[in-house]
Design a protein around this motif. Structure first.
Motif, PDB file in Angstrom:
ATOM      1  N   GLY A 321       0.809  -1.213   0.000  1.00 42.38           N
ATOM      2  CA  GLY A 321       0.000   0.000   0.000  1.00 42.38           C
ATOM      3  C   GLY A 321       0.843   1.265   0.000  1.00 42.38           C
ATOM      4  O   GLY A 321       0.468   2.273  -0.594  1.00 42.38           O
ATOM      5  N   ILE A 322       1.997   1.192   0.645  1.00 41.66           N
ATOM      6  CA  ILE A 322       2.837   2.389   0.723  1.00 41.66           C
ATOM      7  C   ILE A 322       3.502   2.662  -0.625  1.00 41.66           C
ATOM      8  O   ILE A 322       3.551   3.799  -1.090  1.00 41.66           O
ATOM      9  CB  ILE A 322       3.910   2.205   1.823  1.00 41.66           C
ATOM     10  CG1 ILE A 322       3.250   2.140   3.193  1.00 41.66           C
ATOM     11  CG2 ILE A 322       4.927   3.347   1.778  1.00 41.66           C
ATOM     12  CD1 ILE A 322       4.184   1.730   4.304  1.00 41.66           C
ATOM     13  N   ALA A 329      -4.534   3.872  -1.265  1.00 40.93           N
ATOM     14  CA  ALA A 329      -3.738   2.751  -0.779  1.00 40.93           C
ATOM     15  C   ALA A 329      -2.882   3.170   0.405  1.00 40.93           C
ATOM     16  O   ALA A 329      -2.754   2.439   1.390  1.00 40.93           O
ATOM     17  CB  ALA A 329      -2.850   2.222  -1.907  1.00 40.93           C
ATOM     18  N   MET A 330      -2.305   4.359   0.309  1.00 39.42           N
ATOM     19  CA  MET A 330      -1.471   4.858   1.404  1.00 39.42           C
ATOM     20  C   MET A 330      -2.307   5.016   2.663  1.00 39.42           C
ATOM     21  O   MET A 330      -1.895   4.642   3.763  1.00 39.42           O
ATOM     22  CB  MET A 330      -0.874   6.205   0.992  1.00 39.42           C
ATOM     23  CG  MET A 330       0.075   6.803   1.988  1.00 39.42           C
ATOM     24  SD  MET A 330       1.669   5.985   1.998  1.00 39.42           S
ATOM     25  CE  MET A 330       2.375   6.599   0.486  1.00 39.42           C
ATOM     26  N   GLU A 331      -3.511   5.573   2.477  1.00 38.76           N
ATOM     27  CA  GLU A 331      -4.440   5.714   3.601  1.00 38.76           C
ATOM     28  C   GLU A 331      -4.728   4.349   4.219  1.00 38.76           C
ATOM     29  O   GLU A 331      -4.685   4.178   5.431  1.00 38.76           O
ATOM     30  CB  GLU A 331      -5.755   6.276   3.065  1.00 38.76           C
ATOM     31  CG  GLU A 331      -6.224   7.553   3.671  1.00 38.76           C
ATOM     32  CD  GLU A 331      -7.436   8.047   2.907  1.00 38.76           C
ATOM     33  OE1 GLU A 331      -8.530   7.586   3.233  1.00 38.76           O
ATOM     34  OE2 GLU A 331      -7.268   8.851   1.973  1.00 38.76           O
ATOM     35  N   GLY A 332      -4.994   3.400   3.331  1.00 35.76           N
ATOM     36  CA  GLY A 332      -5.279   2.046   3.809  1.00 35.76           C
ATOM     37  C   GLY A 332      -4.108   1.485   4.576  1.00 35.76           C
ATOM     38  O   GLY A 332      -4.272   0.893   5.651  1.00 35.76           O
ATOM     39  N   ALA A 333      -2.900   1.686   4.042  1.00 38.66           N
ATOM     40  CA  ALA A 333      -1.722   1.144   4.710  1.00 38.66           C
ATOM     41  C   ALA A 333      -1.553   1.767   6.090  1.00 38.66           C
ATOM     42  O   ALA A 333      -1.278   1.081   7.079  1.00 38.66           O
ATOM     43  CB  ALA A 333      -0.485   1.393   3.862  1.00 38.66           C
ATOM     44  N   ALA A 334      -1.735   3.107   6.149  1.00 39.12           N
ATOM     45  CA  ALA A 334      -1.581   3.803   7.430  1.00 39.12           C
ATOM     46  C   ALA A 334      -2.623   3.313   8.431  1.00 39.12           C
ATOM     47  O   ALA A 334      -2.324   3.068   9.601  1.00 39.12           O
ATOM     48  CB  ALA A 334      -1.697   5.308   7.215  1.00 39.12           C
ATOM     49  N   LEU A 335      -3.834   3.139   7.925  1.00 34.60           N
ATOM     50  CA  LEU A 335      -4.908   2.659   8.789  1.00 34.60           C
ATOM     51  C   LEU A 335      -4.633   1.231   9.250  1.00 34.60           C
ATOM     52  O   LEU A 335      -4.869   0.862  10.403  1.00 34.60           O
ATOM     53  CB  LEU A 335      -6.221   2.708   8.004  1.00 34.60           C
ATOM     54  CG  LEU A 335      -7.504   2.553   8.797  1.00 34.60           C
ATOM     55  CD1 LEU A 335      -7.614   3.663   9.815  1.00 34.60           C
ATOM     56  CD2 LEU A 335      -8.687   2.565   7.853  1.00 34.60           C
ATOM     57  N   MET A 401      -8.986  -1.111   1.421  1.00 36.11           N
ATOM     58  CA  MET A 401      -8.531   0.179   0.900  1.00 36.11           C
ATOM     59  C   MET A 401      -7.196   0.038   0.178  1.00 36.11           C
ATOM     60  O   MET A 401      -6.955   0.647  -0.873  1.00 36.11           O
ATOM     61  CB  MET A 401      -8.387   1.202   2.032  1.00 36.11           C
ATOM     62  CG  MET A 401      -9.704   1.856   2.418  1.00 36.11           C
ATOM     63  SD  MET A 401      -9.548   2.834   3.915  1.00 36.11           S
ATOM     64  CE  MET A 401      -8.787   4.300   3.264  1.00 36.11           C
ATOM     65  N   VAL A 402      -6.307  -0.768   0.738  1.00 28.36           N
ATOM     66  CA  VAL A 402      -5.018  -0.977   0.079  1.00 28.36           C
ATOM     67  C   VAL A 402      -5.244  -1.614  -1.294  1.00 28.36           C
ATOM     68  O   VAL A 402      -4.707  -1.154  -2.311  1.00 28.36           O
ATOM     69  CB  VAL A 402      -4.095  -1.869   0.936  1.00 28.36           C
ATOM     70  CG1 VAL A 402      -2.864  -2.275   0.147  1.00 28.36           C
ATOM     71  CG2 VAL A 402      -3.692  -1.144   2.210  1.00 28.36           C
ATOM     72  N   PHE A 403      -6.062  -2.665  -1.315  1.00 26.18           N
ATOM     73  CA  PHE A 403      -6.239  -3.383  -2.576  1.00 26.18           C
ATOM     74  C   PHE A 403      -6.916  -2.504  -3.627  1.00 26.18           C
ATOM     75  O   PHE A 403      -6.492  -2.447  -4.775  1.00 26.18           O
ATOM     76  CB  PHE A 403      -7.039  -4.671  -2.350  1.00 26.18           C
ATOM     77  CG  PHE A 403      -6.227  -5.728  -1.641  1.00 26.18           C
ATOM     78  CD1 PHE A 403      -4.834  -5.760  -1.771  1.00 26.18           C
ATOM     79  CD2 PHE A 403      -6.826  -6.681  -0.839  1.00 26.18           C
ATOM     80  CE1 PHE A 403      -4.073  -6.725  -1.114  1.00 26.18           C
ATOM     81  CE2 PHE A 403      -6.082  -7.656  -0.195  1.00 26.18           C
ATOM     82  CZ  PHE A 403      -4.705  -7.666  -0.332  1.00 26.18           C
TER      83      PHE A 403
END
Lengths: 497, 526
Positions: A321-322, A329-335, A401-403
Motif C-alpha cells: 500500500g505504501i 492505498a497509502m491511507e489504507g496502509a496507514a490505517l 482500501m489498500v487493494f
C-alpha cells in the motif's frame, strides 16, 4: 504550550527509574506502580489527543524544537501528524494491556520489577520514535530501544530466549548501523548547519540520483528488517516463540510499525525519487511476503510462530500500500498499521492465555475447547477473523482500501496478494478447528475460561475493532490527510524530475 | 660551529613541569619515608594533588587562550596550542582515575602490585616480602613520569623531540607492566614482550625520522610540511621515512599489524596499569599522529592514504574476528582495543578538519569506558580455597550470573560494553558518529561501511558478556568460586566513568563545543 510529547516520553522513563529505586519492601507493589504510570500516560495522551486538530491532521502538531547537539546538527524536535498520533495511541493503549496480560508471568518480585521497568522504558522509546521530527533523534531512539528490548527478550521467556535475543539484536544492529552510514551521509547531502537533521529541512534534498538511491537503501533496509519483510523476517518467528507474549505483542503490534512508519515519514519524504525507482522491486518483495507469510502460517503447529507469520503477511500488504503511491492505498496502509496493531496484539494475548493454561504452544496438544471455555473460544474466533480481515472488523477496511487503491497501478500485485485473504481464512479456521472443535480432550476438561483480568485485556481490543470496523471514519480522519500529503510530495518530485 | 641557546617560554609548560616535578619528588619520597603505610598515603596525595593542580593549570591556560591559537614554547620544537591543551586535559583526567585504581586494595588489604619487584615469582623471598608488608609505591612516581611524558608528547612539533617524549612515557610503562602481584610470570613475559617490540618500533620510528630528515633536510614538522612541496612526491626516501614514522606511532595505538603486544600486555599487566595504558597511551599516540599528519605529512595525504585504509581495515577485521573467539575477558577487551584502533584510523581519511574534533572526543569516550571496564574487572575475583580472595576471575565462564549477584557492578560493565559497541545514548555512539562523519567528509564512505559492519560483529562479543552476566543461570555451587570486591576507590572510578559515559551520550554538546575550539593548531610560519 504544554510540551505533551516530551512529557509522554519522560514519564515512563521516570516510572522505570522509580521502580528500580524501590526499596525491597515495596517491590511487590512494582506492578501496580508501573500500571499506574501507564494509566497516567494514557490519560495525558487522551488530553493531548482531544486538542489535536483533525481538520488539519496532515500538519505537524504539538511541535517542540530545541537545540540538542548543535555541533552535529541534531535537535530535540518532536511533533505528530495524524499518523504519528495514531501510532502513539497504539503504544499508549497496548502497553498497559501487555502489562495486564503478563501480570502473573513472573513470581519473583525482583524479576517482576525488572520486567515492568523495561516495558516502561520501551514505551518511552516507542512514543519518542513516533514523535521524532529529527532524523538523528529518530536514529538514536531507534537503536537505543534495542537495549531494553534485548533484555526483555533475553531475560524473560522460553528456553531458547538467549538465542532469540541475540538473533534479534544482530538483525536489528546490522540494519541500524547501515542506516547510521546513511544518517552520517545525510548531514553532508542536506543543508548542514545546526538543524541539519530536522526532517522538515530534508524534504527537498538536492542530491545526485545515485547518492539518493544509496541513502534510500540505507534507510529502507533497516525498516524492512524491522517491519519485517521477506527475506529479512526470520528473526520474528524465533523471537515470537521464545519471548513472553506481552513482549511479543508489543514488538509486533507497535515496534514493528516503526518500519512502515519510517518508510512513510522518512524514506518517502526525503528520497521520493529513489522510492519510485525502487518501488517495483519492493512491491515484488511485498507480494512475496504476503503470500509466503500466509503459506508458512498455514504450515505452523506452534501458534506463536503462526501469528508471527501472519504478521509477515500483513506487513507485506502495508508495504504494498505504501509503495504504489496512491492516496487511497497509502491511507489504507496507514490505517492498517493501527488496526493490525489491535488485531495482532489481541491474537497474541489470547494465544498467550491459552499457553498459560496448559504450557503448550503446539496446537495439536489441544482439541474441543469450545465446549469447555465458550467465552474464550468466541473471543478467539472474533480476533482470529479480524486477522483474516472479515468484514465488520476494522482490519477489513484497511485491507480493502489498500487493494482498491493499488489496483489501478499494480493489478498483478493486487490479484496475487488477494489470494492471501483466502489463505488467511484458512490458517485461522484450521487453527480454530484444531484447538476448539471436536470432542473435548479429557486432560483439558478443567481448563478455566477467561478470567476477569484476561477479559479486561481482550474486550477493549475487540470492541475497538468492532467500532472501527463499522465506523472506520473515526480513524481515517487522522490518516487521510497525512497519507495524501506524502503521495502529493512524491508526485510533485516526479513532476519536477 | 655555533650553538645558540634556545629561547624557551616556560609558562605554558607549567602543567607538564608540575607533573614531572611531582614525579621527581615522588622518587625522593620513596627514598626518605620508611613506613610503607605512610609512604603510600603521601605518594597517593602527591600524585593526585599534582595531577589535579596540573589539570587546573591546563584549564587556566585554556581560558587565557582567548582568541589566540596558543604559544610557541620553543621555536620549531614545542608548541602549546588549543589542540594540545585538550589532549593534556584528557590525559590528566585519565591519570587521576588511574591513580585511584593504583591505590585500590582488596578487602584483605592486597594491592594490584607485587610487594617487591626484584624477586622472582613464587620464591621464598617473595613470600617473605609479602609477609613483611612491603609495597611497591614507586608505581606512583612511574605513573607521574608516564603522564608527564604523554602530555609533552602532545605538544611537540619536532620529530627528534617527539622520540624523546615517546621514550619518556614508554619506559615507565614497561616497568609498570611487570609489577603484577598475581600471575607474575605472565606479567613479566608481557613486560619483556612490550619492551622488546617497543624498542623495535622506536627504532623504526627513529630510522623513519632520519630518512625524512635526509630527504627534506628538516626535522621540525612545519618545515617538513613546507619542504615536501618542493620534493617530487614519489621520492622513495621521503615516502619510506614517512611510512616508518607513522608505523612507529601506530604501534603505540595498537593497530594491526603492529598489535601483537596488545593482548599479552592487556592480559599480563596489573589491571590498573592496563586501564591506564588502554586509555592514555592510545590517546597520546593518536594526538601525536594527528600532529605529525596535519603539520608534516599532509602533502603526502594521498600517498599515505592506502596505508591508513589498509591498517584501519585490517585492525577492524582482525580485532573483531579474533575477539569473537576469546575466552579471557581481558584478552577480549584487548582485541576490542585493536578494533577501536581501526575506528580511530578511519577518522584520518582525507585529513578533514572534522577529525580534529572527532578524534579527541572518540578517545575521551573510549578511554572512560576502558578505565571503567577494567575497574570492574579488578573487582571480580576468584575465591581461594581458604576463603580469601585470589587473582581476578578473567575466564568468561566465571562471569556467569554476575548480574544476579551484583546488579550495579554488572550494570556498569554492561554500560561500558554498550559504549564500546557504540549503542546510542552512550558516549561511544557519539564518538563513533563523530569519527564516521569525519571520514565521510573525507570521502571515505566505503571505509565507514566496513567500519559499521565491523561494529555489528563487535557487538556480538560485547553482548555475549552481557548475556553471560544477566541471562545465564549459575549452576549450584559455582557461586562460591567468584568473589566480588567492594573497594571504595574503585567504586568511585566506576561511578565517575559510568556517569560520564551516560552524560556524554545524552548531552555531549558542552564537551563537543570545547573540542571544536580545540580543533586549531598553532602554525608559526604563515
Amino acid at each position: 504550550m504544554f510540551p505533551f510529547l516530551t512529557v509522554l516520553i519522560v514519564l515512563p522513563v521516570l516510572g522505570a527509574a522509580v521502580l528500580w529505586a524501590l526499596p525491597a519492601s515495596a517491590r511487590p507493589k512494582a506492578r501496580q506502580i508501573a500500571l499506574g504510570v501507564t494509566v497516567i500516560e494514557a490519560v495525558l495522551f487522551a488530553v493531548m489527543a482531544l486538542q489535536f486538530d483533525t481538520a488539519d491532521a496532515g500538519a505537524i502538531q504539538f511541535s517542540e524544537t530545541h537545540a540538542w547537539i548543535p555541533q552535529i546538527g541534531a535537535s530535540w524536535a518532536l511533533g505528530v501528524s495524524g499518523l504519528g498520533l495514531l501510532m502513539i495511541a497504539l503504544a499508549v493503549i497496548l502497553v498497559p494491556l501487555a502489562m495486564l496480560a503478563g501480570w502473573r508471568d513472573e513470581t519473583d518480585p525482583v524479576r517482576q520489577r525488572n520486567y515492568m521497568a523495561l516495558v516502561l522504558l520501551s514505551q518511552a522509546f516507542m512514543v519518542g520514535i513516533f514523535a521524532a521530527r529529527d532524523v538523528f533523534l529518530f536514529y538514536v531512539l531507534f537503536e537505543a530501544m534495542l537495549v531494553p528490548l534485548y533484555f526483555l527478550i533475553g531475560g524473560f521467556g522460553g528456553a531458547q530466549r538467549r538465542y532469540a535475543a541475540v538473533k534479534f539484536l544482530l538483525y536489528s544492529l546490522v540494519g541500524g548501523l547501515i542506516m547510521l552510514v546513511a544518517v552520517v551521509a545525510l548531514y553532508f547531502v542536506g543543508p548542514g548547519g545546526e538543524q541539519a537533521f530536522l526532517i522538515d529541512n530534508l524534504s527537498t534534498l538536492d542530491a545526485s540520483a545515485t547518492t539518493e538511491r544509496l541513502l534510500f537503501l540505507g534507510f529502507f533496509l533497516a525498516f524492512a528488517i524491522k517491519a519485517p519483510m521477506v527475506p529479512v523476517h526470520t528473526w520474528l518467528p524465533t523471537v515470537a516463540e521464545e519471548a513472553p507474549v506481552g513482549t511479543t505483542a508489543l514488538l509486533v503490534a507497535v515496534l514493528d510499525k516503526i518500519g512502515t512508519f519510517g518508510m512513510i515519514t522518512l524514506c518517502l519524504v526525503m528520497f521520493p525519487d529513489a522510492a519510485q525507482w525502487a518501488a517495483p522491486v519492493i512491491i515484488v518483495f511485498a507480494v512475496i511476503s504476503v503470500i509466503y507469510g500466509a503459506l508458512l502460517a498455514i504450515g505452523q503447529r506452534n501458534m506463536l510462530r503462526l501469528v508471527a507469520f501472519t504478521s509477515v503477511s500483513h506487513f507485506g500488504v502495508m508495504i504494498l500500500g505504501i509503495f504504489v503511491f496512491q492516496a487511497t492505498a497509502m491511507e489504507g496502509a496507514a490505517l492498517y498499521m493501527f488496526n493490525h496493531g489491535l488485531s495482532t496484539a489481541a491474537l497474541f494475548f489470547l494465544v498467550g492465555f491459552l499457553i498459560k493454561r496448559t504450557g503448550s504452544a503446539d496446537m495439536s496438544d489441544y482439541g474441543g475447547l469450545q465446549k469447555v471455555v465458550p467465552v474464550f473460544a468466541g473471543a478467539f474466533l472474533i480476533v482470529g477473523m479480524s486477522a483474516a480481515a472479515l468484514p465488520g472488523l476494522s482490519p477489513f477496511v484497511s485491507e480493502i482500501m489498500v487493494f482498491i487503491g493499488a489496483y489501478p497501478v499494480a493489478k498483478a500485485a493486487v490479484i496475487v496478494s488477494a489470494i492471501s485473504v483466502v489463505l488467511a481464512a484458512l490458517y485461522i479456521l484450521l487453527t480454530y478447528k484444531k484447538v476448539f472443535t471436536g470432542p473435548p480432550r479429557p486432560e483439558l476438561q478443567d481448563t478455566k475460561d477467561l478470567s476477569l483480568r484476561e477479559k479486561l485485556v481482550a474486550w477493549p481490543l475487540i470492541v475497538a475493532m468492532l467500532v472501527l470496523g463499522f465506523v472506520p471514519g473515526l480513524a481515517i480522519d487522522y490518516v487521510s490527510a497525512p497519507a495524501a500529503d506524502v503521495v502529493a510530495h512524491v508526485e510533485l518530485e516526479e513532476a519536477n524530475a | 660551529m655555533n650553538f645558540v641557546t634556545p629561547e624557551i617560554a616556560w609558562a605554558p609548560l607549567t602543567p607538564i613541569l608540575i607533573v614531572l616535578g611531582a614525579a621527581a619528588a615522588a622518587v625522593l619520597i620513596e627514598a626518605f619515608i620508611k613506613t610503607p603505610a605512610t609512604r603510600r598515603l603521601v605518594q597517593l596525595t602527591v600524585t593526585i594533588g599534582a595531577l589535579a593542580v596540573a589539570l587546573g593549570m591546563v584549564v587556566v591556560q585554556w581560558v587565557g587562550l582567548g582568541d589566540s591559537a596558543g604559544t610557541v614554547v620553543m621555536t620549531g620544537k614545542i608548541t602549546v596550542d588549543a589542540q594540545s591543551l585538550a589532549w593534556q586535559a584528557m590525559l590528566l583526567v585519565f591519570g587521576i582515575l588511574a591513580a585511584l585504581l593504583f591505590a585500590a586494595r582488596t578487602a584483605d588489604g592486597e594491592e594490584s602490585f607485587t610487594s617487591l619487584g626484584s624477586v622472582p615469582p613464587g620464591s621464598t623471598e617473595e613470600r617473605l616480602a609479602r609477609r613483611a608488608g612491603l609495597q611497591v609505591t614507586e608505581v606512583y612516581a612511574l605513573l607521574l613520569f608516564a603522564v608527564g611524558g604523554m602530555m609533552l608528547f602532545t605538544c611537540i612539533t619536532d620529530l627528534i623531540f617527539l622520540f624523546v617524549a615517546l621514550e619518556l612515557f614508554s619506559l615507565p610503562l614497561y616497568i609498570m607492566v611487570a609489577l603484577a602481584r598475581r600471575r607474575r610470570l605472565l606479567s613479566q613475559e608481557a613486560a619483556l614482550k612490550y619492551f622488546l617490540l617497543g624498542a623495535f618500533s622506536s627504532a623504526i620510528y627513529l630510522f623513519g625520522a632520519a630518512l625524512v630528515y635526509g630527504s627534506t633536510t628538516q626535522i621540525d614538522m612545519e618545515s617538513i610540511g613546507i619542504a615536501i612541496d618542493f620534493i617530487p612526491s614519489n621520492d622513495a626516501m621521503l615516502l619510506a621515512g614517512a611510512v616508518m614514522v607513522v608505523v612507529g606511532l601506530m604501534f603505540k595505538i595498537g593497530a594491526v599489524p603492529f598489535h601483537s603486544w596488545v593482548p599479552d600486555v592487556y592480559q599480563g599487566a596489573p589491571t590498573p596499569v592496563t586501564a591506564f595504558m588502554g586509555a592514555a597511551t592510545k590517546a597520546a599516540a593518536t594526538a601525536a599522529l594527528v600532529r605529525v599528519m596535519y603539520l608534516a605529512f599532509y602533502p603526502l595525504e594521498w600517498e599515505l592514504s592506502w596505508m591508513f585504509w589498509a591498517v584501519a581495515i585490517a585492525s577492524m577485521v582482525v580485532g573483531t574476528v579474533v575477539a569473537l573467539v576469546q575466552t579471557d575477558v581481558k584478552r577480549m577487551l584487548a582485541y576490542s582495543a585493536v578494533a577501536h584502533a581501526g575506528f580511530i584510523l578511519v577518522a584520518f581519511a582525507g585529513l578533514t578538519p572534522e577529525a580534529l574534533t572527532a578524534l579527541p572526543f572518540y578517545l575521551l569516550t573510549y578511554g572512560l569506558a576502558t578505565i571503567g571496564s577494567f575497574a570492574v574487572i579488578s573487582q571480580v575475583r576468584e575465591r581461594a580455597e581458604d576463603g580469601g580472595v585470589a587473582a581476578e576471575a578473567v575466564r568468561l565462564g566465571q562471569w556467569a550470573g554476575l548480574g544476579r549477584r551484583s546488579p550495579l557492578l554488572a550494570g556498569a560493565m554492561a554500560l561500558f560494553l554498550l559504549s564500546f559497541a557504540g549503542i546510542p545514548l552512550t558516549a561511544g555512539f557519539i564518538g563513533k558518529f563523530e569519527v564516521f562523519s569525519a571520514a565521510v567528509a573525507g570521502g571515505a564512505w566505503p571505509l565507514v561501511l566496513i567500519a559499521v559492519l565491523a561494529s555489528a560483529v563487535a557487538a556480538f562479543f560485547y553482548v555475549r558478556l552481557i548475556v553471560l552476566m544477566f541471562f545465564t543461570d549459575v549452576p549450584e555451587g559455582a557461586q562460591d568460586t567468584v568473589a566480588v570486591e567492594n573497594d571504595l576507590l574503585t567504586r568511585i572510578v566506576i561511578i565517575v566513568t559510568a556517569a560520564a559515559t551516560v552524560l556524554l551520550g545524552i548531552v555531549p554538546s558542552g564537551v563537543l563545543n570545547v573540542l571544536q575550539d580545540a580543533a586549531v593548531f598553532l602554525v608559526s610560519a604563515g
